[in-house]
Enzyme design. Structure first.
Site, PDB file in Angstrom:
ATOM      1  N   ILE A   1      20.156  -6.154  -0.424  1.00 56.49           N
ATOM      2  CA  ILE A   1      21.406  -5.400  -0.340  1.00 56.49           C
ATOM      3  C   ILE A   1      22.289  -5.924   0.785  1.00 56.49           C
ATOM      4  O   ILE A   1      23.507  -6.046   0.621  1.00 56.49           O
ATOM      5  CB  ILE A   1      21.096  -3.899  -0.135  1.00 56.49           C
ATOM      6  CG1 ILE A   1      20.387  -3.349  -1.370  1.00 56.49           C
ATOM      7  CG2 ILE A   1      22.370  -3.113   0.141  1.00 56.49           C
ATOM      8  CD1 ILE A   1      19.755  -1.991  -1.162  1.00 56.49           C
TER       9      ILE A   1
ATOM     10  N   ILE B   1      11.543  -2.908   5.932  1.00 56.36           N
ATOM     11  CA  ILE B   1      10.324  -3.454   5.364  1.00 56.36           C
ATOM     12  C   ILE B   1       9.546  -2.306   4.726  1.00 56.36           C
ATOM     13  O   ILE B   1       9.823  -1.124   4.976  1.00 56.36           O
ATOM     14  CB  ILE B   1       9.432  -4.134   6.426  1.00 56.36           C
ATOM     15  CG1 ILE B   1       8.994  -3.133   7.509  1.00 56.36           C
ATOM     16  CG2 ILE B   1      10.162  -5.321   7.045  1.00 56.36           C
ATOM     17  CD1 ILE B   1       7.979  -3.688   8.486  1.00 56.36           C
TER      18      ILE B   1
ATOM     19  N   TYR C   1       6.880   4.173   4.502  1.00 59.77           N
ATOM     20  CA  TYR C   1       8.267   3.941   4.080  1.00 59.77           C
ATOM     21  C   TYR C   1       9.010   5.269   3.936  1.00 59.77           C
ATOM     22  O   TYR C   1      10.148   5.409   4.402  1.00 59.77           O
ATOM     23  CB  TYR C   1       8.267   3.175   2.759  1.00 59.77           C
ATOM     24  CG  TYR C   1       9.608   2.657   2.328  1.00 59.77           C
ATOM     25  CD1 TYR C   1      10.186   1.545   2.952  1.00 59.77           C
ATOM     26  CD2 TYR C   1      10.311   3.257   1.289  1.00 59.77           C
ATOM     27  CE1 TYR C   1      11.409   1.059   2.556  1.00 59.77           C
ATOM     28  CE2 TYR C   1      11.537   2.780   0.884  1.00 59.77           C
ATOM     29  CZ  TYR C   1      12.098   1.679   1.518  1.00 59.77           C
ATOM     30  OH  TYR C   1      13.321   1.210   1.120  1.00 59.77           O
TER      31      TYR C   1
ATOM     32  N   GLY D   1      18.143   4.729  -5.162  1.00 65.72           N
ATOM     33  CA  GLY D   1      17.053   4.702  -6.126  1.00 65.72           C
ATOM     34  C   GLY D   1      16.619   3.267  -6.365  1.00 65.72           C
ATOM     35  O   GLY D   1      16.635   2.443  -5.458  1.00 65.72           O
ATOM     36  N   TYR D   2      16.271   2.952  -7.573  1.00 64.02           N
ATOM     37  CA  TYR D   2      15.816   1.606  -7.901  1.00 64.02           C
ATOM     38  C   TYR D   2      17.011   0.775  -8.357  1.00 64.02           C
ATOM     39  O   TYR D   2      17.654   1.085  -9.347  1.00 64.02           O
ATOM     40  CB  TYR D   2      14.737   1.664  -8.972  1.00 64.02           C
ATOM     41  CG  TYR D   2      13.511   2.412  -8.492  1.00 64.02           C
ATOM     42  CD1 TYR D   2      12.607   1.806  -7.614  1.00 64.02           C
ATOM     43  CD2 TYR D   2      13.272   3.719  -8.883  1.00 64.02           C
ATOM     44  CE1 TYR D   2      11.491   2.486  -7.152  1.00 64.02           C
ATOM     45  CE2 TYR D   2      12.155   4.417  -8.427  1.00 64.02           C
ATOM     46  CZ  TYR D   2      11.276   3.799  -7.559  1.00 64.02           C
ATOM     47  OH  TYR D   2      10.183   4.482  -7.093  1.00 64.02           O
TER      48      TYR D   2
END
Length: 224
Positions: free
Chosen positions: A11, A73, A135, A166-167
């Site tokens: 991103i 990460i 995470y 989201g994904y």
């Protein structure tokens, strides 16, 4: 000036290249991956001194700052089997790293009476997914931090918000095995991954709106 933390992949790279393509002033950081882009500097965001020195080096060009925290990460493991050091590292990068960058730029933003801070959180923090405790913890912590910092800085025309992604087609989706990807997509009510354009539009909304503050915006295709 747009500052993108973690601008060499996923991103962050997409946003960096997008803003460059429309002639915006943008600089960024990288760490684990390599880059020969002149506007990118190698910075370990978990090291406060490195972050401070990078900002000091560029301080004279920093006006009307938008800080976008993309560095992150992940570490997948059931909690009872997890490596505590690897678990802690996720917190250090995703949460403390984000705070370090915010801490360094806030005094400049307050002096200039303007600032936009955008953190990338995740649907995983609210959805609950086995094996992602580190995470999820790091990303949900951004919500509380944003609310507190909004209280402290809203009077200075500084906003801090999170994008609960989201994904998407970018970033950590590449870690999902191909065999599970179609199953994952079928769980999303929209039946597709998030398009990169929607990510950019949401970032731009948060840059332009001065009354959305301390908030978390879901971009998840209806996934809950």
């Amino acid at each position: 000036m747009i500052l993108i933390i973690g601008a060499s992949g996923g991103i962050g790279k997409f946003l960096f290249e997008k803003y460059k393509s429309i002639d915006s002033q943008v600089i960024g950081t990288y760490n684990s991956s390599s880059s020969n882009v002149v506007e990118l500097s190698k910075v370990d965001v978990t090291n406060f001194d490195q972050v401070f020195n990078w900002i000091e080096t560029n301080k004279t060009s920093l006006n009307n700052i938008t800080l976008i925290n993309c560095a992150g990460i992940s570490y997948n493991s059931f909690a009872h089997k997890s490596d505590p050091e690897k678990w802690k590292k996720v917190i250090e990068v995703n949460l403390i790293g984000s705070f370090n960058t915010i801490r360094v730029v806030l005094p400049i933003m307050r002096e200039q009476n303007f600032g936009r801070i955008i953190n990338f959180s995740s649907v995983v923090a609210s959805k609950g997914t086995a094996g992602t405790s580190a995470y999820s913890a790091s990303k949900s912590a951004l919500w509380g931090m944003a609310k507190s910092l909004a209280q402290e800085n809203a009077s200075k025309n500084i906003t801090i918000n999170n994008i609960n992604l989201g994904y998407s087609e970018l970033g950590m989706i590449e870690q999902v095995p191909e065999a599970f990807l179609n199953t994952l997509i079928q769980q999303i009510p929209a039946k597709k991954l998030c398009d990169s354009t929607d990510i950019f539009r949401t970032v731009e909304y948060l840059r332009e709106c001065n009354y959305t503050n301390g908030s978390s915006i879901d971009i998840n295709g209806g996934l809950i």
